[in-house]
Enzyme design. Sequence first.
Site, PDB file in Angstrom:
ATOM      1  N   SER A   1      -0.884   3.876   7.497  1.00  0.00           N
ATOM      2  CA  SER A   1      -2.166   3.190   7.474  1.00  0.00           C
ATOM      3  C   SER A   1      -2.220   2.235   6.296  1.00  0.00           C
ATOM      4  CB  SER A   1      -3.318   4.188   7.364  1.00  0.00           C
ATOM      5  OG  SER A   1      -4.555   3.526   7.150  1.00  0.00           O
TER       6      SER A   1
ATOM      7  N   TYR B   1      -7.489  10.672   2.941  1.00  0.00           N
ATOM      8  CA  TYR B   1      -6.761  10.097   4.074  1.00  0.00           C
ATOM      9  C   TYR B   1      -5.640   9.180   3.583  1.00  0.00           C
ATOM     10  CZ  TYR B   1      -6.029   7.400   8.384  1.00  0.00           C
ATOM     11  OH  TYR B   1      -5.473   6.790   9.478  1.00  0.00           O
TER      12      TYR B   1
END
Length: 254
Positions: free
Chosen positions: A144, A159
Amino acid sequence: MITRIAIVTGASSGIGQSAAVQIARRGAGVILTYQGNRSGAKDTVARIEQEGGTAVALPLDVGRSETFADFRDTVAATLRDTWQRDTFDHLVNNAGSSGMAPFAETTEDMFDTLMRVLLKGPYFLTQTLLPLLADAGTIVNVASSAATFNGMEPGYSAYGTMKGGLLTLTRYLAKELSPRGIRVNAVSPGSTRTRLADNAFERYPEVIPGLAARTALGRLGEPDDIGTAVAALCGTDLAWITAQDIEVSGGFNL
């Protein structure tokens, strides 16, 4: 001719579904996994079969590493029964979950859940499946842009930390598996229209124009933007690329 086989985790929707379809379009058979969304997995299989490909959907919770040995046995049986193969060629670690909270409010439960799914899961699933991965195969980890400077946003410390760990794992695997000719890369999507965060973009469409305005190419990412990049990394055209992270964000925050 021996058919190439790919395993794509979390392929019942979004990026995983796109990656599975795009890889199949390039001539590979696909074993795709799902957790909960069985109808989405059946839809992925149907899309692949409608275009003349072959796919099998298997259930898998990447947050439960104790199930990985049984999953490997199921994969081995599927390879034999469907393709008369003992090995597969491409592993796409895509399955994931999302969670957002300011650093000061991030709980251990949230941290541990993200760690199990986003880092521990891919780590030990890859380890478990490694004996079945053919030499000169490929691994693509879906990371990501939250783990990069361009994609950092408040609320994603846990995250982004897990995805950053996945990027480090990508480089180590590329180094350790290179004697077998196995290439390992990552893609880091930016803001992409998927079902993560409980269909956040469908529930809060008002955030989309702001994200598009911060993106050099002027729009939100779509699953196929990422899926085609994953499929390309699995193919032979990019066979001299390994240990790399490719940001696929349309130039977010450029």
